[in-house]
Design an enzyme around this catalytic site. Structure first.
Site, PDB file in Angstrom:
ATOM      1  N   ASP A 205     -28.085  -2.014 -22.851  1.00  0.00           N
ATOM      2  CA  ASP A 205     -27.562  -1.648 -21.529  1.00  0.00           C
ATOM      3  C   ASP A 205     -28.176  -2.576 -20.493  1.00  0.00           C
ATOM      4  OD1 ASP A 205     -26.362  -0.255 -19.347  1.00  0.00           O
ATOM      5  OD2 ASP A 205     -26.426   1.596 -20.489  1.00  0.00           O
ATOM      6  N   GLY A 231     -28.912  -6.362 -21.341  1.00  0.00           N
ATOM      7  CA  GLY A 231     -27.833  -7.337 -21.341  1.00  0.00           C
ATOM      8  C   GLY A 231     -26.565  -6.777 -20.733  1.00  0.00           C
ATOM      9  N   ASP A 232     -25.545  -7.615 -20.696  1.00  0.00           N
ATOM     10  CA  ASP A 232     -24.258  -7.291 -20.094  1.00  0.00           C
ATOM     11  C   ASP A 232     -23.180  -7.418 -21.162  1.00  0.00           C
ATOM     12  OD1 ASP A 232     -21.835  -7.258 -18.721  1.00  0.00           O
ATOM     13  OD2 ASP A 232     -22.540  -8.527 -17.082  1.00  0.00           O
ATOM     14  N   PHE A 233     -22.481  -6.302 -21.455  1.00  0.00           N
ATOM     15  CA  PHE A 233     -21.504  -6.345 -22.554  1.00  0.00           C
ATOM     16  C   PHE A 233     -20.269  -7.188 -22.238  1.00  0.00           C
ATOM     17  CE2 PHE A 233     -20.892  -1.701 -21.069  1.00  0.00           C
ATOM     18  CZ  PHE A 233     -19.980  -2.017 -20.075  1.00  0.00           C
ATOM     19  N   HIS A 251     -13.674   4.338 -21.060  1.00  0.00           N
ATOM     20  CA  HIS A 251     -12.894   5.018 -20.016  1.00  0.00           C
ATOM     21  C   HIS A 251     -13.272   4.555 -18.608  1.00  0.00           C
ATOM     22  CE1 HIS A 251     -15.527   8.799 -18.903  1.00  0.00           C
ATOM     23  NE2 HIS A 251     -16.224   7.697 -18.877  1.00  0.00           N
TER      24      HIS A 251
END
Length: 346
Positions: A205, A231-233, A251
């Site tokens: 996350d 991190g950044d997905f 969502h």
């Protein structure tokens, strides 16, 4: 003077008063928010108290608090045991802090000022189709840590209940390593690891979740088998795991952004890996039921807050297909959530 007509059952209300009750529903939600902020339920956990004593304890104006308590008593949140003395109802129990299944954090999040601001834009969203971006919402939480903490606490409170349902419904035994993508503090992942001692986990996350995640990992007793990776997905996710699980992540995003996340997972996943989306399932036909209202309400909430949406089974299938997955199966749980399982198709 004639006595007012008393309708003891909701089904007895004439249609125009049913509509009025729906229109004024925000009265109760805002009152619940105030009660949650003041910690009323925590002060009543040992038994009923007079409203003047409650007011002293939580720093409120006694006559104003009394009127708030009457409204919430009429809604079934509290009980007036005798004149001026209030106790918890079975519903109000769940406004306590730390109680399993507590909704206090969600009351602070979903009935708080940030949500009020978001929903005030509903008319413009419906007229134009222009929605806020998920990125701007999460940047807001980074800029305002107190709001971010309320968001993470609310998500963690919901995750605890969902985690038990997911662990009971889905068999994680075949996996060696599971990555929880966008997993917040890791309530779901640590529950999975606690149930499967041979499993290892990676909690992935944004950096702002690190402190809460480390506390959760330590409290769950899985530190040796679980690590937090920031991190950044939208850029990349940890590579080579057997399963990638995302709870209430997809969502938050429109189809294009959701596909971008899923393609990054597809690139990182082991060849025989599994994609597991834990999401509410929007029924193909929404009926007049409490559960339908919860899910349809969540759908509109996603729309006004982050431009996301709840999806039907068919929509999940199309989303996975666009990202290079095939929909294997959908496993319902005992709660509102289902596990949408996918496998690489290409």
């Amino acid at each position: 003077m004639a006595a007012p007509v008393e309708f003891s059952n909701p089904g007895d209300l004439p249609p125009q008063w049913v509509l009025f009750q729906l229109v004024t529903g925000h009265y109760v939600s805002r009152a619940i928010y105030v009660a949650a902020r003041l910690g009323i339920a925590d002060r009543l956990k040992d038994g009923p108290l007079h409203y003047t004593e409650l007011a002293r304890g939580c720093g409120a104006d006694a006559p104003s608090l009394y009127r708030l308590m009457l409204l919430l008593t009429s809604a079934g949140v509290f009980d007036e045991k005798e004149a001026g003395r209030f106790g918890l109802s079975p519903v109000g129990e769940y406004l306590q802090t730390g109680l399993p299944g507590s909704r206090r954090a969600q009351a602070l999040l979903l009935a708080g000022p940030a949500q009020q601001r978001a929903w005030s834009g509903l008319l413009d969203v419906v007229r134009t189709g222009q929605t806020p971006s998920g990125s701007s919402a999460f940047q807001f939480f980074t800029k305002f840590p107190e709001e971010g903490a309320i968001f993470n606490e609310g998500m963690a409170a919901g995750s605890a209940e969902t985690a038990s349902a997911v662990v009971a419904a889905y068999d994680f035994t075949p996996f060696g390593t599971v990555v929880d993508v966008g997993g917040g503090y890791g309530v779901l992942l640590t529950a999975i690891l606690a149930a499967k001692p041979a499993l290892r986990g990676i909690l992935f996350d944004l950096p702002h979740a690190a402190e809460g995640a480390e506390q959760q990992i330590h409290a769950a007793g899985v530190r040796g088998r679980c690590e937090f990776v920031p991190g950044d997905f939208f850029e990349q996710v940890p590579a080579g795991a057997d399963a990638y699980i995302l709870k209430s992540v997809i969502h938050d995003w429109d189809d294009a952004r959701s596909v971008a996340i899923l393609r990054n997972i597809h690139r990182a996943m082991a060849p025989q890996g599994k994609l597991l989306l834990v999401e509410m399932m929007l029924p193909a036909h929404v009926g007049q039921t409490a559960m339908s209202q919860i899910i349809a309400g969540s759908d509109v909430n996603m729309m006004v807050n982050v431009g996301g949406r709840e999806r039907t089974a068919a929509e999940f299938g199309a989303l996975l297909d666009a990202a290079g997955f095939r929909l294997s199966r959908i496993i319902p749980t005992q709660g509102l959530w289902s596990v949408v399982e996918g496998a690489p198709s290409t």
